[in-house]
Write an enzyme that holds these catalytic residues in place. Sequence first.
Site, short mmCIF file in Angstrom:
data_model
loop_
_atom_site.label_atom_id
_atom_site.label_comp_id
_atom_site.label_asym_id
_atom_site.label_seq_id
_atom_site.Cartn_x
_atom_site.Cartn_y
_atom_site.Cartn_z
N ARG A 43 0.87 -1.14 0.13
CA ARG A 43 -0.20 -0.03 0.13
C ARG A 43 1.03 1.21 -0.07
O ARG A 43 2.08 1.11 0.10
CB ARG A 43 -0.85 -0.01 1.10
CG ARG A 43 -2.23 -0.84 0.85
CD ARG A 43 -3.40 -0.29 1.90
NE ARG A 43 -3.76 1.03 1.38
CZ ARG A 43 -4.59 1.83 1.98
NH1 ARG A 43 -5.07 1.60 3.24
NH2 ARG A 43 -4.77 3.09 1.45
N ARG A 62 3.49 -4.58 3.56
CA ARG A 62 2.64 -4.96 5.11
C ARG A 62 2.87 -6.49 4.96
O ARG A 62 2.07 -7.13 4.24
CB ARG A 62 1.48 -4.32 5.00
CG ARG A 62 1.19 -2.69 4.83
CD ARG A 62 0.10 -2.12 5.05
NE ARG A 62 0.03 -0.98 5.13
CZ ARG A 62 -0.98 0.15 5.30
NH1 ARG A 62 -2.11 -0.57 5.59
NH2 ARG A 62 -0.78 1.34 5.27
N ASP A 68 -2.89 -0.65 8.97
CA ASP A 68 -1.81 0.15 8.80
C ASP A 68 -0.53 0.15 9.96
O ASP A 68 0.46 0.36 9.76
CB ASP A 68 -2.38 1.63 9.30
CG ASP A 68 -3.49 2.28 8.41
OD1 ASP A 68 -3.37 1.63 7.18
OD2 ASP A 68 -4.46 3.10 8.52
N GLU A 229 -4.11 13.97 5.58
CA GLU A 229 -3.05 13.57 4.61
C GLU A 229 -3.09 14.48 3.63
O GLU A 229 -4.01 15.09 3.08
CB GLU A 229 -3.15 12.18 3.81
CG GLU A 229 -3.17 11.08 5.02
CD GLU A 229 -3.46 9.75 4.53
OE1 GLU A 229 -2.76 8.82 4.76
OE2 GLU A 229 -4.44 9.71 3.95
N ARG A 245 -6.77 16.04 2.69
CA ARG A 245 -7.77 15.25 2.85
C ARG A 245 -8.45 15.74 3.95
O ARG A 245 -8.01 16.41 5.05
CB ARG A 245 -7.25 13.81 3.13
CG ARG A 245 -8.01 12.97 3.92
CD ARG A 245 -7.51 11.44 4.08
NE ARG A 245 -8.29 10.54 4.77
CZ ARG A 245 -7.94 9.29 4.99
NH1 ARG A 245 -6.87 8.69 4.25
NH2 ARG A 245 -8.88 8.50 5.66
N ARG A 305 -14.13 4.66 -2.44
CA ARG A 305 -12.86 4.78 -3.22
C ARG A 305 -12.86 4.03 -4.47
O ARG A 305 -12.47 3.00 -4.52
CB ARG A 305 -11.76 4.02 -2.26
CG ARG A 305 -11.47 5.15 -0.94
CD ARG A 305 -10.13 4.66 -0.27
NE ARG A 305 -10.16 5.39 0.82
CZ ARG A 305 -9.31 5.43 1.91
NH1 ARG A 305 -8.52 4.42 1.89
NH2 ARG A 305 -9.35 6.51 2.73
N TYR A 334 -5.03 5.40 -2.82
CA TYR A 334 -4.10 6.44 -2.90
C TYR A 334 -3.25 6.44 -4.05
O TYR A 334 -3.19 5.26 -4.95
CB TYR A 334 -2.99 6.06 -1.70
CG TYR A 334 -3.42 6.14 -0.19
CD1 TYR A 334 -4.69 6.31 0.23
CD2 TYR A 334 -2.73 6.62 0.88
CE1 TYR A 334 -5.40 6.53 1.49
CE2 TYR A 334 -3.01 6.65 2.07
CZ TYR A 334 -4.20 6.66 2.45
OH TYR A 334 -4.82 6.80 3.77
N GLU A 356 -3.26 2.68 -6.01
CA GLU A 356 -3.71 1.62 -5.63
C GLU A 356 -5.00 1.22 -6.40
O GLU A 356 -5.78 2.01 -6.48
CB GLU A 356 -4.01 1.73 -4.12
CG GLU A 356 -2.85 2.22 -3.08
CD GLU A 356 -3.08 2.46 -1.75
OE1 GLU A 356 -2.63 2.27 -1.02
OE2 GLU A 356 -4.51 2.81 -1.53
#
Length: 377
Positions: A43, A62, A68, A229, A245, A305, A334, A356
């Site tokens: 990510r 990850r 996260d 962000e 954001r 999204r 993103y 992404e």
Amino acid sequence: MAALFLLLLAAPLFSCASVKINPLVLDEQVLWMSGQDSVFTYRIPLLTFTPKGSLLAFAEARKESARDYGSKFIATRRSTDKGATWSQMSFIRDDGSDLDGVNLGSVVVDEKAGTVILIYTVCFHLYHCSPASTMMVESKDDGLSWGSPKNLSLQIGVMNFAPGPGTGLQKRYEPNKDRLVVCGHGTIEGDGVFCILSDNNGKNWTNGAALKSIPFNQPKKLQDFNPDECQPVEMQDGSIYINVRNQNNYHCRCRIVARSFDGGMTLPIDDMYFDYELVDPAVAAAAHLKDGVMFFVNPSSEHHRVNLTLRWSLTNGKSWERNAFQIWHGPSGYSCMTSLNSYSGEDKKYIFIIYEKGKKDIDESILFAKIHLYGGL
Ligand SMILES: *[C@@H]1O[C@H](CO)[C@@H](O)[C@H](O)[C@H]1NC(C)=O
Ligand SMILES: *[C@@H]1O[C@H](CO)[C@@H](O)[C@H](O)[C@H]1NC(C)=O
Ligand SMILES: *[C@@H]1O[C@H](CO)[C@@H](O)[C@H](O)[C@H]1NC(C)=O
């Protein structure tokens, strides 16, 4: 004779800027696929050109889950032919089995020093660790190798600071020409946009502007003011435009724009506005200025999204051209965008986007797209 004269006079005006932008995806490549190389999820993609014109892509690998926090490594791939072919993945930092490891991040290119600097966080979520640290690594050889990490918390103080995600900038114009500016956000309660600055090529950093959430350092409710962000862009008048954001959908389901007229020292409330045209589901988006045209990429939807869209503005972001370009209709998250300085006519034609992309979920893969700005003509 007169006609010929007119033609010659008109010729220099027929630059790309006066040709209508009509984007076309010229090339698309999967840089990372979740599950690949035993990594659960890739990510937070970043993309930049180096001072020598190589492309560098970064992502969080990850290892165990999509969360996260958790253990990760910073993955990178490099292209020396403007994205046609890419090196195998290598890693810059591996946090082993940390429960709250590395998070990306902001990549900033120092044209003056010829270096590339990556700023990231460790222990951002304070999950079984403390405190959060702001870290920096630097490459002096065009992104081939990276030095050992420096702990910037020693200079800027201990705080939860998540740079970007996206690109930092080096000021090209006054005020504060050559300054490095990296902006990011705080965490949960202490959220807001914060910028850190370096006036000596990344050796020393200090705290710059802050645009704090309200109520600051207190739990938030829906629709509180919570800038998060962000992506800074230097404008041709030397001011800094930051596309932010709007985490809690304060005032609109759209982007916040903050601006600095003093090299990143302040982000006055008076100069902040909401960009109603940039509808947004609360996500990290990309903004980039090329030859006086502002480009913006996000999943253009109020609630989901999906619908990754490229927009462009001929008025420094004050208004957007109507014919937006859909890059991907489906799940998309993103993104980050870059281009080469337009020294050659060829470089004027392209922008490069990393994002992404998935069929069901946004985190299935990380795509690289080379966009021909006039290719649809
Ligand atoms: C970075 O420095 C701060 C301030 O001294 C310290 O509290 C923190 O533990 C350091 N972080 C790392 C990862 O070394
Ligand atoms: C810059 O940072 C170094 C340590 O990294 C320190 O020794 C030096 O005093 C700092 N310089 C300034 C001007 O703050
Ligand atoms: C995709 O974005 C464009 C530009 O904002 C918008 O006009 C269109 O309605 C969006 N499509 C969907 C399905 O959300």
